[in-house]
Scaffold this motif. Structure first.
Motif, mmCIF file in Angstrom:
data_model
loop_
_atom_site.group_PDB
_atom_site.id
_atom_site.type_symbol
_atom_site.label_atom_id
_atom_site.label_comp_id
_atom_site.label_asym_id
_atom_site.label_seq_id
_atom_site.Cartn_x
_atom_site.Cartn_y
_atom_site.Cartn_z
ATOM 1 N N LEU A 1 -24.681 -15.973 -11.556
ATOM 2 C CA LEU A 1 -23.484 -15.168 -11.427
ATOM 3 C C LEU A 1 -23.127 -14.577 -10.105
ATOM 4 O O LEU A 1 -23.749 -14.269 -9.321
ATOM 5 N N ARG A 2 -21.842 -15.203 -9.733
ATOM 6 C CA ARG A 2 -21.152 -14.595 -8.139
ATOM 7 C C ARG A 2 -19.854 -13.852 -8.531
ATOM 8 O O ARG A 2 -19.204 -14.275 -9.603
ATOM 9 N N PHE A 3 -19.587 -13.064 -7.441
ATOM 10 C CA PHE A 3 -18.363 -12.575 -7.518
ATOM 11 C C PHE A 3 -17.291 -13.665 -7.138
ATOM 12 O O PHE A 3 -17.619 -14.552 -6.219
ATOM 13 N N VAL A 4 -15.954 -13.218 -7.650
ATOM 14 C CA VAL A 4 -14.806 -14.208 -7.338
ATOM 15 C C VAL A 4 -14.827 -14.205 -5.708
ATOM 16 O O VAL A 4 -14.843 -13.176 -5.143
ATOM 17 N N ARG A 5 -13.836 -14.878 -5.287
ATOM 18 C CA ARG A 5 -13.462 -15.165 -4.006
ATOM 19 C C ARG A 5 -12.968 -13.657 -3.228
ATOM 20 O O ARG A 5 -13.382 -13.184 -2.292
ATOM 21 N N LYS A 6 -11.831 -13.150 -3.933
ATOM 22 C CA LYS A 6 -11.188 -11.845 -3.336
ATOM 23 C C LYS A 6 -12.124 -10.708 -3.343
ATOM 24 O O LYS A 6 -12.274 -10.049 -2.264
ATOM 25 N N ILE A 7 -13.132 -10.773 -4.322
ATOM 26 C CA ILE A 7 -14.101 -9.826 -4.234
ATOM 27 C C ILE A 7 -15.253 -9.611 -3.076
ATOM 28 O O ILE A 7 -15.666 -9.082 -2.287
ATOM 29 N N GLU B 1 -27.289 -11.597 0.898
ATOM 30 C CA GLU B 1 -26.052 -11.731 1.396
ATOM 31 C C GLU B 1 -25.216 -12.862 1.142
ATOM 32 O O GLU B 1 -24.012 -12.913 0.663
ATOM 33 N N ASP B 2 -25.877 -14.010 1.047
ATOM 34 C CA ASP B 2 -25.144 -15.405 0.278
ATOM 35 C C ASP B 2 -24.805 -15.202 -0.853
ATOM 36 O O ASP B 2 -23.778 -15.759 -1.222
ATOM 37 N N ASN B 3 -25.630 -14.633 -1.807
ATOM 38 C CA ASN B 3 -25.505 -14.361 -3.059
ATOM 39 C C ASN B 3 -24.461 -13.295 -3.297
ATOM 40 O O ASN B 3 -23.434 -13.636 -4.361
ATOM 41 N N LEU B 4 -24.279 -12.282 -2.629
ATOM 42 C CA LEU B 4 -23.113 -11.343 -2.732
ATOM 43 C C LEU B 4 -21.862 -11.894 -2.176
ATOM 44 O O LEU B 4 -20.763 -11.561 -2.827
ATOM 45 N N LEU B 5 -21.888 -12.505 -1.200
ATOM 46 C CA LEU B 5 -20.459 -12.765 -0.362
ATOM 47 C C LEU B 5 -20.225 -14.103 -0.331
ATOM 48 O O LEU B 5 -19.328 -14.298 0.013
ATOM 49 N N ALA C 1 -15.756 -1.296 -9.031
ATOM 50 C CA ALA C 1 -17.328 -1.327 -9.291
ATOM 51 C C ALA C 1 -18.101 -2.268 -8.498
ATOM 52 O O ALA C 1 -19.103 -1.963 -7.910
ATOM 53 N N ALA C 2 -17.400 -3.531 -8.636
ATOM 54 C CA ALA C 2 -18.026 -4.665 -7.754
ATOM 55 C C ALA C 2 -18.338 -4.550 -6.296
ATOM 56 O O ALA C 2 -19.223 -4.802 -6.050
ATOM 57 N N LEU C 3 -17.243 -3.879 -5.848
ATOM 58 C CA LEU C 3 -17.320 -3.599 -4.412
ATOM 59 C C LEU C 3 -18.529 -2.416 -4.237
ATOM 60 O O LEU C 3 -19.123 -2.505 -3.155
ATOM 61 N N ASP C 4 -18.548 -1.419 -4.837
ATOM 62 C CA ASP C 4 -19.562 -0.806 -4.836
ATOM 63 C C ASP C 4 -20.855 -1.223 -4.933
ATOM 64 O O ASP C 4 -21.829 -1.006 -4.516
ATOM 65 N N PHE C 5 -20.833 -2.218 -5.857
ATOM 66 C CA PHE C 5 -22.206 -2.831 -6.101
ATOM 67 C C PHE C 5 -22.507 -3.585 -4.656
ATOM 68 O O PHE C 5 -23.810 -3.607 -4.421
ATOM 69 N N ILE C 6 -21.731 -4.322 -3.902
ATOM 70 C CA ILE C 6 -22.078 -5.069 -2.848
ATOM 71 C C ILE C 6 -22.560 -3.907 -1.868
ATOM 72 O O ILE C 6 -23.738 -4.443 -1.211
ATOM 73 N N ALA C 7 -21.976 -2.896 -1.682
ATOM 74 C CA ALA C 7 -22.308 -1.987 -0.502
ATOM 75 C C ALA C 7 -23.640 -1.313 -0.923
ATOM 76 O O ALA C 7 -24.330 -1.062 -0.098
ATOM 77 N N CYS C 8 -24.066 -1.037 -2.091
ATOM 78 C CA CYS C 8 -25.275 -0.484 -2.700
ATOM 79 C C CYS C 8 -26.526 -1.353 -2.505
ATOM 80 O O CYS C 8 -27.614 -1.229 -2.241
ATOM 81 N N ALA C 9 -26.132 -2.913 -3.165
ATOM 82 C CA ALA C 9 -27.234 -3.847 -3.047
ATOM 83 C C ALA C 9 -27.550 -4.048 -1.613
ATOM 84 O O ALA C 9 -28.680 -4.541 -1.532
#
Length: 394
Positions: free
Chosen positions: A112-118, A140-144, A293-301
């Protein structure tokens, strides 16, 4: 984030039944505004008429894989299509074959990965939080994805700033549903009751016929959301200094700036995605709560430390599991026992600060311990188990 377990379970059951997965239709509501739909050629089928509609009465909660083989496979073989409704918690965690568990785990933490814009906006958020562009790491590779650069400019990370991410679960829907009291007098009680009548009519009807626990009892049992002014006491007692940069994740706080006054005064370096990103950068996500919430998830993770105020939150649970899976023990998560914390907070008018500090630190230290996944508990929240942490290929 609510679709994560649904997708992972769907992938796992698809593998078990040797079928093809069609991306499910997510719940469209006033909270999760993202629309998803089935392909046009499947939308025309009357799945209920042909007996291919499967709901939570057909498959019980936490069902074993054998239930799907016995009940669902014959439907699939006969009609060539099955549509699951209310599928999120319909697959057990134990007992289950290790290869099936491992698939679900790898789906959650790798596939599971976030879409490009996220990913792109998430990298921008991380750059402004840390003071440098995120460098390459498995987390970070998985998140971004491609937006986690392979090196830090000039090779210098000495100016990087550290930050604490806090998920404050104090939205009006949670506050109203809790039936707790937060010191706002009759105005607060009337406002929350009016909200319940509109958004939680079943709860309103239950209140008319059933004697429910008092607000004081709910608080003593740790059933009440932790208010921002209580969260700031916890953070100060743990030892976070005034200079700490704190990222606040979550939707709009009930009570607004008045509720946030105490934490804002004590921690002036308080930031959110709304303060770190410009209106134009946030605009593509503005009407999609799950993407925000996905942006918050990245910042929190990716935070240096993460604190949750509600251990029952699905968002916080997913962040905790992600940090445990990728962190190697270097990404601490603060998860208070709200029942025990409530017993300390109720005495905050009479207790000496040193005693308060000692008791809170002892409480937090006990909850920071990382254990093997307990039997029947979620691998998304507790990935420390042979089927998950090994990261082996199939």
């Amino acid at each position: 984030m609510s679709g994560t377990s649904l997708i992972c379970n769907a992938v796992t059951i698809t593998r078990l039944l040797n079928a093809t997965l069609v991306i499910p239709k997510f719940l469209y509501s006033n909270v999760w505004l993202d629309k998803r739909d089935l392909p046009v050629d499947l939308q025309s089928l009357d799945l209920e008429a042909i007996g291919s509609l499967v709901n939570d009465t057909d498959v019980m909660k936490e069902a074993k894989p054998s239930v799907y083989v016995k009940k669902i496979l014959p439907i699939l073989m006969k009609n060539r299509v099955v549509h699951f409704i209310g599928f999120g918690n319909r697959l057990s965690f134990d007992p289950i074959p290790s290869e099936i568990q491992r698939l679900r785990c790898r789906c959650n933490f790798h596939a599971l990965r976030f879409v490009r814009k996220i990913q792109e906006t998430g990298a921008l958020l991380m750059e402004r939080l840390h003071g440098y562009r995120p460098h390459s790491s498995s987390l970070e590779d998985n998140l971004l994805g491609q937006f986690a650069v392979k090196s830090v400019p000039n090779g210098n990370m000495s100016d990087a700033s550290r930050y604490l991410a806090v998920h404050l679960r104090f939205e009006i829907d949670m506050v109203a549903y809790s039936l707790c009291y937060f010191g706002g007098g009759k105005e607060e009680e009337d406002e929350l009751e009016a909200y319940r009548q509109i958004h939680f009519p079943v709860l309103t009807e239950i209140k008319k016929t059933t004697k429910l626990p008092s607000a004081a009892f709910l608080r003593s049992e740790g059933k009440c959301p932790l208010a921002p002014e209580e969260a700031v006491l916890m953070l100060a007692a743990i030892g976070f200094k005034r200079s700490t940069k704190i990222y606040i994740a979550g939707a709009e706080i009930y009570g607004g700036s008045h509720r946030m006054a105490a934490i804002s005064r004590l921690y002036p370096a308080l930031v959110t995605k709304e303060t770190l990103l410009s209106p134009s950068e946030l605009e593509p996500f503005r009407n999609f709560s799950s993407q925000l919430a996905a942006l918050d998830f990245i910042a929190c993770a990716a935070a240096d430390a993460f604190a949750m105020t509600d251990s029952g939150s699905q968002f916080s649970s997913l962040v905790q599991g992600y940090r445990m899976y990728y962190g190697g023990g270097d990404l601490p998560t603060i998860r208070p026992n709200k029942r025990r914390l409530a017993s300390i907070l109720v005495k905050n008018a009479t207790i000496e600060w040193k005693e308060f500090e000692t008791r809170v630190r002892k409480l937090i230290q006990q909850t920071k311990q990382v254990h093997e996944r307990p039997v029947a508990r979620s691998i998304y929240r507790h990935p420390r188990c042979p089927e998950c942490m090994c990261r082996t290929e199939f």
